[in-house]
Scaffold this motif. Structure first.
Motif, short mmCIF file in Angstrom:
data_model
loop_
_atom_site.label_atom_id
_atom_site.label_comp_id
_atom_site.label_asym_id
_atom_site.label_seq_id
_atom_site.Cartn_x
_atom_site.Cartn_y
_atom_site.Cartn_z
N LEU A 1 16.71 94.57 -36.25
CA LEU A 1 17.72 95.42 -35.61
C LEU A 1 18.83 94.58 -35.00
N ASN A 2 20.07 94.89 -35.35
CA ASN A 2 21.23 94.20 -34.79
C ASN A 2 21.67 94.91 -33.51
N GLU A 3 21.47 94.26 -32.36
CA GLU A 3 21.86 94.84 -31.08
C GLU A 3 23.13 94.19 -30.51
N ASP A 4 23.77 93.34 -31.30
CA ASP A 4 25.04 92.77 -30.86
C ASP A 4 26.19 93.67 -31.26
N GLU A 5 27.40 93.28 -30.86
CA GLU A 5 28.59 94.09 -31.15
C GLU A 5 29.36 93.53 -32.34
N PHE A 6 28.67 92.73 -33.15
CA PHE A 6 29.32 92.15 -34.32
C PHE A 6 28.28 92.04 -35.44
N PHE A 7 28.71 91.68 -36.63
CA PHE A 7 27.84 91.62 -37.80
C PHE A 7 26.82 90.48 -37.68
N HIS A 8 25.65 90.72 -38.27
CA HIS A 8 24.61 89.70 -38.40
C HIS A 8 24.02 89.77 -39.81
N ASN A 9 23.36 88.69 -40.17
CA ASN A 9 22.57 88.65 -41.39
C ASN A 9 21.19 88.11 -41.01
N VAL A 10 20.16 88.47 -41.78
CA VAL A 10 18.85 87.83 -41.65
C VAL A 10 18.46 87.34 -43.03
N GLN A 11 18.13 86.07 -43.12
CA GLN A 11 17.69 85.54 -44.40
C GLN A 11 16.60 84.50 -44.20
N SER A 12 15.83 84.29 -45.26
CA SER A 12 14.78 83.28 -45.26
C SER A 12 14.86 82.49 -46.55
N LEU A 13 14.76 81.18 -46.44
CA LEU A 13 14.71 80.29 -47.60
C LEU A 13 13.31 79.73 -47.78
N THR A 14 12.35 80.30 -47.05
CA THR A 14 10.96 79.86 -47.14
C THR A 14 10.38 80.13 -48.53
N SER A 15 9.69 79.16 -49.10
CA SER A 15 9.07 79.33 -50.42
C SER A 15 8.14 80.54 -50.43
N LYS A 16 8.25 81.36 -51.46
CA LYS A 16 7.45 82.57 -51.66
C LYS A 16 7.77 83.67 -50.65
N ALA A 17 8.82 83.46 -49.86
CA ALA A 17 9.24 84.50 -48.91
C ALA A 17 10.76 84.50 -48.77
N ARG A 18 11.45 84.21 -49.86
CA ARG A 18 12.91 84.17 -49.82
C ARG A 18 13.48 85.59 -49.83
N PHE A 19 14.41 85.86 -48.93
CA PHE A 19 15.08 87.15 -48.92
C PHE A 19 16.36 87.05 -48.10
N SER A 20 17.23 88.00 -48.28
CA SER A 20 18.43 88.15 -47.46
C SER A 20 18.72 89.64 -47.37
N ILE A 21 18.92 90.13 -46.15
CA ILE A 21 19.17 91.57 -45.98
C ILE A 21 20.67 91.88 -46.04
N GLY A 22 21.49 90.84 -46.22
CA GLY A 22 22.93 91.06 -46.25
C GLY A 22 23.50 91.18 -44.85
N ARG A 23 24.80 91.29 -44.77
CA ARG A 23 25.45 91.38 -43.45
C ARG A 23 25.38 92.82 -42.95
N ARG A 24 24.86 92.97 -41.74
CA ARG A 24 24.60 94.29 -41.18
C ARG A 24 25.44 94.53 -39.92
N ALA A 25 26.01 95.72 -39.84
CA ALA A 25 26.84 96.09 -38.70
C ALA A 25 25.98 96.34 -37.46
N PRO A 26 26.59 96.37 -36.28
CA PRO A 26 25.84 96.67 -35.05
C PRO A 26 25.08 97.99 -35.14
N GLY A 27 23.86 97.98 -34.59
CA GLY A 27 23.05 99.19 -34.55
C GLY A 27 22.30 99.49 -35.83
N ILE A 28 22.47 98.68 -36.85
CA ILE A 28 21.83 98.93 -38.14
C ILE A 28 20.49 98.20 -38.22
N ALA A 29 19.44 98.93 -38.61
CA ALA A 29 18.10 98.34 -38.77
C ALA A 29 17.77 98.21 -40.25
#
Length: 226
Positions: A112-140
């Protein structure tokens, strides 16, 4: 007929005895001390790629003392793994909260993005790579974690941000309290590998056997940096 009744009674008694053995409730507790471990999580300084100033949350869940996880891994039986309930990580003041989130493997983690600006969450961990893309405030956004072990998190907008998911093959774990105390109850009889995960120090491992509803007290010290 009497012989059949006797055999049935014996089977019922055996089943009841086995059931009682399986649900025997044990407890482990103690205190973990941190003489040599860094107290603070490394922080960045300066400015982000988008020109905004780097921020850090003062929330207790951003400190090492609130992000030490003790887990018990059964060696003598296979535990049932249920998804961790309310597995949330928030992004607030350019900080992952909590810094370390323990879950059972296969659980969904909700970001959940609780800031007032965009965030991304990503992982480069082997066998757990993902990126949720850039998410606006309040978006889960939710992501199922299938890998067992440490999953490293980052934000590609704010490079100083980092967090961890500790995906465990056991339902028996707890977050160590700020004063170092811990307690895990309702443990079945058996032998366990005990692990204490610290984000800044080498992992502590031990082995403990529990039976007959006993309470075991074990204290540990993080004395040496990795």
């Amino acid at each position: 007929m009497r012989k059949l009744f006797t055999i049935s009674s014996m089977l019922i008694l055996l089943a009841f005895t086995t059931y009682n053995h399986q649900i025997e409730s044990n407890q482990i507790k103690g205190v973990v001390q941190f003489h040599d471990c860094p107290k603070n999580i490394k922080k960045g300084t300066g400015y982000n790629k988008d020109g905004t100033e780097i921020m850090h949350s003062d929330d207790p869940m951003a400190t090492t003392r609130q992000n030490i996880i003790l887990s018990l891994h059964p060696l003598s039986f296979t535990p049932t793994l249920e998804p961790t309930v309310d597995a949330y990580i928030t992004q607030k003041e350019q900080t992952f909260l909590p810094h370390v989130l323990p879950i059972t493997t296969g659980s969904k983690v909700h970001f959940l993005n609780e800031d007032e600006f965009f965030h991304n969450v990503q992982s480069l961990t082997s066998k757990a790579r993902f990126s949720i893309g850039r998410r606006a405030p309040g978006i889960a956004y939710s992501k199922k974690i299938k890998k067992t072990g440490v999953v490293n998190l980052m934000c590609d907008i704010h490079s100083h941000m980092n967090g961890l998911i500790l995906s465990l093959d056991t339902p028996y774990f707890t977050r160590i309290a700020e004063d170092g105390s811990y307690s895990i109850g309702n443990l079945p009889d058996g032998t366990y590998r005990l692990e204490i995960f610290h984000p800044n120090c080498a992992k502590i491992t031990d082995e403990v056997s529990l039976k007959d509803g006993q309470t075991v007290t074990l204290d540990y010290n993080f004395l040496v940096k990795p």
